[in-house]
Design a protein around this motif. Structure first.
Motif, PDB file in Angstrom:
ATOM      1  N   GLN A   1      14.621   6.435   6.172  1.00  0.00           N
ATOM      2  CA  GLN A   1      13.785   6.749   7.336  1.00  0.00           C
ATOM      3  C   GLN A   1      12.643   5.764   7.515  1.00  0.00           C
ATOM      4  OE1 GLN A   1      15.004   8.866   9.219  1.00  0.00           O
ATOM      5  NE2 GLN A   1      16.180  10.313   7.983  1.00  0.00           N
ATOM      6  N   MET A   2      12.193   5.120   6.439  1.00  0.00           N
ATOM      7  CA  MET A   2      11.072   4.181   6.557  1.00  0.00           C
ATOM      8  C   MET A   2      11.077   3.238   5.358  1.00  0.00           C
ATOM      9  SD  MET A   2       8.597   2.936   8.216  1.00  0.00           S
ATOM     10  CE  MET A   2       8.510   4.145   9.554  1.00  0.00           C
ATOM     11  N   ILE A   3      10.629   2.016   5.601  1.00  0.00           N
ATOM     12  CA  ILE A   3      10.363   1.059   4.530  1.00  0.00           C
ATOM     13  C   ILE A   3       8.878   0.734   4.577  1.00  0.00           C
ATOM     14  CG2 ILE A   3      10.867  -1.222   3.587  1.00  0.00           C
ATOM     15  CD1 ILE A   3      13.571  -1.061   5.023  1.00  0.00           C
ATOM     16  N   LEU A   4       8.202   0.951   3.461  1.00  0.00           N
ATOM     17  CA  LEU A   4       6.777   0.695   3.358  1.00  0.00           C
ATOM     18  C   LEU A   4       6.531  -0.549   2.522  1.00  0.00           C
ATOM     19  CD1 LEU A   4       5.519   4.321   2.591  1.00  0.00           C
ATOM     20  CD2 LEU A   4       5.578   3.173   4.810  1.00  0.00           C
ATOM     21  N   ARG A   5       5.533  -1.314   2.904  1.00  0.00           N
ATOM     22  CA  ARG A   5       5.081  -2.461   2.115  1.00  0.00           C
ATOM     23  C   ARG A   5       3.736  -2.091   1.516  1.00  0.00           C
ATOM     24  NH1 ARG A   5       1.934  -6.709   4.588  1.00  0.00           N
ATOM     25  NH2 ARG A   5       1.537  -8.393   3.090  1.00  0.00           N
ATOM     26  N   LEU A   6       3.632  -2.184   0.206  1.00  0.00           N
ATOM     27  CA  LEU A   6       2.442  -1.771  -0.525  1.00  0.00           C
ATOM     28  C   LEU A   6       1.883  -2.956  -1.308  1.00  0.00           C
ATOM     29  CD1 LEU A   6       4.060   1.403  -2.131  1.00  0.00           C
ATOM     30  CD2 LEU A   6       2.723   1.378  -0.033  1.00  0.00           C
ATOM     31  N   GLY A   7       0.585  -2.946  -1.521  1.00  0.00           N
ATOM     32  CA  GLY A   7       0.030  -3.994  -2.350  1.00  0.00           C
ATOM     33  C   GLY A   7      -1.479  -3.994  -2.346  1.00  0.00           C
ATOM     34  N   TYR A   8      -2.026  -4.946  -3.057  1.00  0.00           N
ATOM     35  CA  TYR A   8      -3.471  -5.087  -3.153  1.00  0.00           C
ATOM     36  C   TYR A   8      -3.910  -6.224  -2.221  1.00  0.00           C
ATOM     37  CZ  TYR A   8      -2.983  -1.998  -7.124  1.00  0.00           C
ATOM     38  OH  TYR A   8      -2.692  -0.916  -7.918  1.00  0.00           O
ATOM     39  N   GLY A   9      -4.668  -5.848  -1.211  1.00  0.00           N
ATOM     40  CA  GLY A   9      -5.101  -6.809  -0.219  1.00  0.00           C
ATOM     41  C   GLY A   9      -6.047  -6.155   0.761  1.00  0.00           C
ATOM     42  N   PRO A  10      -6.415  -6.871   1.820  1.00  0.00           N
ATOM     43  CA  PRO A  10      -7.373  -6.321   2.785  1.00  0.00           C
ATOM     44  C   PRO A  10      -6.768  -5.195   3.600  1.00  0.00           C
ATOM     45  CG  PRO A  10      -6.495  -8.404   3.569  1.00  0.00           C
ATOM     46  CD  PRO A  10      -5.989  -8.237   2.163  1.00  0.00           C
ATOM     47  N   GLN A  11      -7.571  -4.171   3.861  1.00  0.00           N
ATOM     48  CA  GLN A  11      -7.164  -3.147   4.809  1.00  0.00           C
ATOM     49  C   GLN A  11      -7.168  -3.755   6.208  1.00  0.00           C
ATOM     50  OE1 GLN A  11      -6.100  -0.056   4.415  1.00  0.00           O
ATOM     51  NE2 GLN A  11      -6.426   0.126   2.206  1.00  0.00           N
ATOM     52  N   GLY A  12      -6.295  -3.287   7.052  1.00  0.00           N
ATOM     53  CA  GLY A  12      -6.231  -3.803   8.407  1.00  0.00           C
ATOM     54  C   GLY A  12      -7.384  -3.299   9.256  1.00  0.00           C
ATOM     55  N   PRO A  13      -7.551  -3.851  10.448  1.00  0.00           N
ATOM     56  CA  PRO A  13      -8.628  -3.424  11.335  1.00  0.00           C
ATOM     57  C   PRO A  13      -8.331  -2.066  11.968  1.00  0.00           C
ATOM     58  CG  PRO A  13      -7.247  -5.014  12.445  1.00  0.00           C
ATOM     59  CD  PRO A  13      -6.739  -4.943  11.028  1.00  0.00           C
ATOM     60  N   VAL A  14      -9.377  -1.431  12.454  1.00  0.00           N
ATOM     61  CA  VAL A  14      -9.223  -0.177  13.197  1.00  0.00           C
ATOM     62  C   VAL A  14      -8.491  -0.470  14.506  1.00  0.00           C
ATOM     63  CG1 VAL A  14     -10.446   1.709  14.325  1.00  0.00           C
ATOM     64  CG2 VAL A  14     -11.328   0.753  12.192  1.00  0.00           C
ATOM     65  N   THR A  15      -7.479   0.316  14.808  1.00  0.00           N
ATOM     66  CA  THR A  15      -6.743   0.141  16.056  1.00  0.00           C
ATOM     67  C   THR A  15      -7.089   1.271  17.029  1.00  0.00           C
ATOM     68  OG1 THR A  15      -4.870   1.200  14.944  1.00  0.00           O
ATOM     69  CG2 THR A  15      -4.828  -1.194  15.126  1.00  0.00           C
ATOM     70  N   PRO A  16      -6.788   1.095  18.315  1.00  0.00           N
ATOM     71  CA  PRO A  16      -7.238   2.059  19.323  1.00  0.00           C
ATOM     72  C   PRO A  16      -6.657   3.448  19.125  1.00  0.00           C
ATOM     73  CG  PRO A  16      -6.437   0.019  20.344  1.00  0.00           C
ATOM     74  CD  PRO A  16      -6.056  -0.030  18.910  1.00  0.00           C
ATOM     75  N   ARG A  17      -7.406   4.444  19.599  1.00  0.00           N
ATOM     76  CA  ARG A  17      -6.934   5.818  19.621  1.00  0.00           C
ATOM     77  C   ARG A  17      -7.171   6.412  21.000  1.00  0.00           C
ATOM     78  NH1 ARG A  17      -4.363   4.465  16.299  1.00  0.00           N
ATOM     79  NH2 ARG A  17      -4.101   5.131  14.144  1.00  0.00           N
ATOM     80  N   ARG A  18      -6.219   7.236  21.415  1.00  0.00           N
ATOM     81  CA  ARG A  18      -6.343   7.891  22.720  1.00  0.00           C
ATOM     82  C   ARG A  18      -7.502   8.889  22.689  1.00  0.00           C
ATOM     83  NH1 ARG A  18      -0.677  10.535  23.679  1.00  0.00           N
ATOM     84  NH2 ARG A  18      -1.518  10.872  25.770  1.00  0.00           N
TER      85      ARG A  18
END
Length: 308
Positions: free
Chosen positions: A281-298
């Motif tokens: 159902q899903m493939i996730l990529r995990l690791g140690y690195g920067p969190q992504g930026p905040v994305t828009p919300r309705r």
């Protein structure tokens, strides 16, 4: 998928219950014709609701697909005060809801500890799904399927249309969007490495977007369920979110690799090669690195209606 946010909630004060509906107009007819990803996205939002209720000291009683006559009604959540203060496991995940953001940046070549992998797999199991970590030739196989799917998506008209609808290119559009993937969240272009990254630009030029090497040995996790019906998709979406929130609390950055799941002939070979069972159902990529930026919300008014 693509930050479409395809959920609508209705709360009834009289019955102290939430209803979760799928907003099918936010579906993707080419990339997700059966609505599998749409169901998973809604289920992730459902899991966040469960966490929020537990944090507030309430017990969420969830019924999935409660009305066979209405396929858009995905869940009914009845609430009642919890005698023991709420589910501790859910409550502890609450801070991660605002902390977790998809990261499309390179991760360090650092292994995810085995005890953390076990904890993440247990989180998926609690929601009725299985989480496995491919390695060796199986990992290479998953990577190759993702690469094949990415190549197809860049030349397939239907996928291009879905991507064009849900990407926000240009500062004016990206800064005012309430949904979709803005250009500042695309991440850099991949130059080397084997991380299965989607190019959200669709090959179009984007200002101030450089290229950088990604990890040569990505840490991928495959989320599977026993079946492949809407109820399984709802379990998978809740399992996915539980895994993502726990990973965030434990200091992991996360992203998705959905390309191979969008092609039936590529999704089928993703299954466990040893058992031949389960539906990926899903493939996730995990690791140690920067969190992504905040994305828009309705806006809340667009996704929540409160009635007497």
């Amino acid at each position: 998928m693509h930050n479409a946010q395809p959920w609508r909630f209705r709360y009834s004060r009289g019955s102290s219950a939430f209803r979760l509906y799928a907003d099918q107009e936010r579906g993707m007819p080419h990339s997700d014709p059966d609505g599998r990803a749409l169901h998973m996205g809604c289920a992730a939002a459902l899991f966040n609701l469960r966490v929020a209720l537990a944090k507030a000291g309430w017990h969420p009683d969830v019924a999935l697909l409660p009305d066979s006559r209405d396929v858009t009604l995905l869940a009914l959540v009845r609430t009642a005060p919890s005698d023991d203060g709420g589910d501790t496991g859910l409550r502890l995940l609450a801070p991660a809801i605002r902390q977790r953001h998809t990261s499309r940046y390179p991760f360090a070549e650092k292994a995810v500890p085995e005890n953390l992998r076990v904890a993440l797999a247990d989180a998926a199991y609690q929601e009725g799904a299985a989480l496995s970590f491919p390695d060796s030739w199986h990992l290479r196989w998953v990577e190759e399927l993702a690469e094949e799917a990415e190549a197809r998506n860049l030349t397939e008209r239907g996928s291009e249309q879905d991507l064009a609808r849900w990407t926000r290119i240009g500062a004016a559009e990206a800064d005012t969007a309430t949904d979709g993937v803005p250009e500042y969240a695309f991440g850099p272009r991949k130059h080397g490495g084997r991380a299965p990254m989607r190019d959200f630009s669709g090959g179009k030029p984007v200002d101030d977007r450089g290229t950088t090497p990604f990890e040569g040995t990505p840490h991928l996790a495959v989320l599977s369920t026993a079946g492949d019906a809407p109820v399984h998709w709802l379990h998978a979406g809740q399992a996915m979110q539980r895994v993502l929130l726990l990973a965030t609390l434990k200091g992991l950055a996360t992203s998705f690799s959905t390309q191979a799941l969008e092609w039936p002939d590529l999704r089928w070979p993703l299954r466990d090669p040893l058992t031949g069972t389960g539906q990926v159902q899903m493939i996730l990529r995990l690791g140690y690195g920067p969190q992504g930026p905040v994305t828009p919300r309705r806006p809340v008014r667009d996704v929540l209606v409160i009635e007497d």
